[in-house]
Motif scaffolding. Structure first.
Motif, short mmCIF file in Angstrom:
data_model
loop_
_atom_site.label_atom_id
_atom_site.label_comp_id
_atom_site.label_asym_id
_atom_site.label_seq_id
_atom_site.Cartn_x
_atom_site.Cartn_y
_atom_site.Cartn_z
N GLU A 40 0.83 -1.21 0.00
CA GLU A 40 0.00 0.00 0.00
C GLU A 40 0.87 1.26 0.00
O GLU A 40 0.58 2.21 -0.73
N ASP A 41 1.92 1.25 0.81
CA ASP A 41 2.84 2.40 0.86
C ASP A 41 3.51 2.62 -0.50
O ASP A 41 3.66 3.76 -0.95
N ALA A 42 3.93 1.54 -1.14
CA ALA A 42 4.58 1.66 -2.44
C ALA A 42 3.62 2.23 -3.48
O ALA A 42 4.00 3.12 -4.26
N PHE A 43 2.38 1.76 -3.48
CA PHE A 43 1.41 2.30 -4.43
C PHE A 43 1.09 3.75 -4.12
O PHE A 43 0.96 4.58 -5.04
N ALA A 44 0.97 4.09 -2.85
CA ALA A 44 0.69 5.48 -2.46
C ALA A 44 1.81 6.41 -2.91
O ALA A 44 1.55 7.56 -3.28
N GLY A 45 3.02 5.90 -2.90
CA GLY A 45 4.17 6.69 -3.35
C GLY A 45 4.47 6.52 -4.82
O GLY A 45 5.52 6.95 -5.30
N GLU A 46 3.54 5.87 -5.54
CA GLU A 46 3.68 5.61 -6.98
C GLU A 46 5.00 4.91 -7.30
O GLU A 46 5.67 5.21 -8.28
N GLN A 47 5.36 3.95 -6.46
CA GLN A 47 6.60 3.20 -6.63
C GLN A 47 6.27 1.76 -7.05
O GLN A 47 6.45 0.81 -6.30
N MET A 48 5.79 1.63 -8.26
CA MET A 48 5.42 0.31 -8.79
C MET A 48 6.61 -0.64 -8.79
O MET A 48 6.43 -1.84 -8.58
N ASP A 49 7.80 -0.12 -9.03
CA ASP A 49 8.98 -0.97 -9.08
C ASP A 49 9.26 -1.62 -7.73
O ASP A 49 9.86 -2.71 -7.66
N ILE A 50 8.82 -1.00 -6.66
CA ILE A 50 8.95 -1.60 -5.33
C ILE A 50 7.77 -2.52 -5.05
O ILE A 50 7.93 -3.58 -4.44
N ALA A 51 6.58 -2.16 -5.52
CA ALA A 51 5.37 -2.94 -5.25
C ALA A 51 5.40 -4.31 -5.92
O ALA A 51 4.97 -5.30 -5.33
N ILE A 52 5.92 -4.37 -7.12
CA ILE A 52 5.87 -5.63 -7.89
C ILE A 52 6.58 -6.78 -7.17
O ILE A 52 5.99 -7.85 -6.99
N PRO A 53 7.83 -6.64 -6.72
CA PRO A 53 8.45 -7.77 -6.01
C PRO A 53 7.75 -8.10 -4.69
O PRO A 53 7.72 -9.26 -4.26
N LEU A 54 7.17 -7.08 -4.05
CA LEU A 54 6.43 -7.33 -2.82
C LEU A 54 5.17 -8.15 -3.10
O LEU A 54 4.81 -9.04 -2.32
N ILE A 55 4.53 -7.86 -4.21
CA ILE A 55 3.34 -8.63 -4.61
C ILE A 55 3.73 -10.08 -4.91
O ILE A 55 3.04 -11.02 -4.52
N GLU A 56 4.85 -10.26 -5.60
CA GLU A 56 5.33 -11.61 -5.90
C GLU A 56 5.62 -12.38 -4.60
O GLU A 56 5.26 -13.57 -4.48
#
Length: 113
Positions: A40-56
Motif C-alpha cells: 500500500e505504501d509503495a502504491f501510495a508513493g507511486e513506486q510500482m517498481d517496489i510494489a511488484i516484487p512485494l506482490i510476488e
C-alpha cells in the motif's frame, strides 16, 4: 521444492500436532499484514517498481499458506474419520494401520458373518 514429511504420533496427540501446524499459518497471516502495508505504501508513493516484487512475495506466502492449510485439512479429516470409525466399530481390528500392526497386515474390518 515441496516435499512431504511424515512421522508418527499417538492418536490422542493429533489435535495438538494440528494446532502446532496451524501456528505456522498464524505467523504467515501476520506477515501478510505487514506485506500488505508495504505494498500500500509503495502504491501510495507511486513506486510500482517496489510494489511488484512485494506482490510476488505475497503470492508465494499465500501459496505456502494454502499448502499448509491443505495439509491441516487432510490430517483433521483423517483424524475425525478415525474417531468416527472408532465409535462405529466397537470390536474387531482397527480400520487404519497403527504402530502395533504392520502396514503389510490386512487392516480391513470383519464383522464375523
Amino acid at each position: 521444492m515441496r516435499v512431504k514429511i511424515s512421522y508418527g504420533a499417538d492418536i490422542d496427540e493429533v489435535p495438538e500436532e494440528v494446532e502446532q501446524l496451524f501456528s505456522y499459518v498464524s505467523e504467515k497471516v501476520k506477515s501478510l499484514k505487514i506485506q500488505t502495508e508495504h505494498i500500500e505504501d509503495a502504491f501510495a508513493g507511486e513506486q510500482m517498481d517496489i510494489a511488484i516484487p512485494l506482490i510476488e512475495k505475497m503470492r508465494r506466502t499465500l501459496a505456502s499458506l494454502d499448502q499448509r492449510l491443505s495439509d491441516i485439512d487432510m490430517i483433521s479429516v483423517g483424524y475425525l474419520n478415525y474417531k468416527q470409525g472408532e465409535q462405529d466399530v466397537p470390536t474387531g481390528r482397527p480400520l487404519v494401520a497403527t504402530t502395533e500392526n504392520s502396514s503389510t497386515e490386512d487392516t480391513t474390518h470383519t464383522t464375523g458373518n
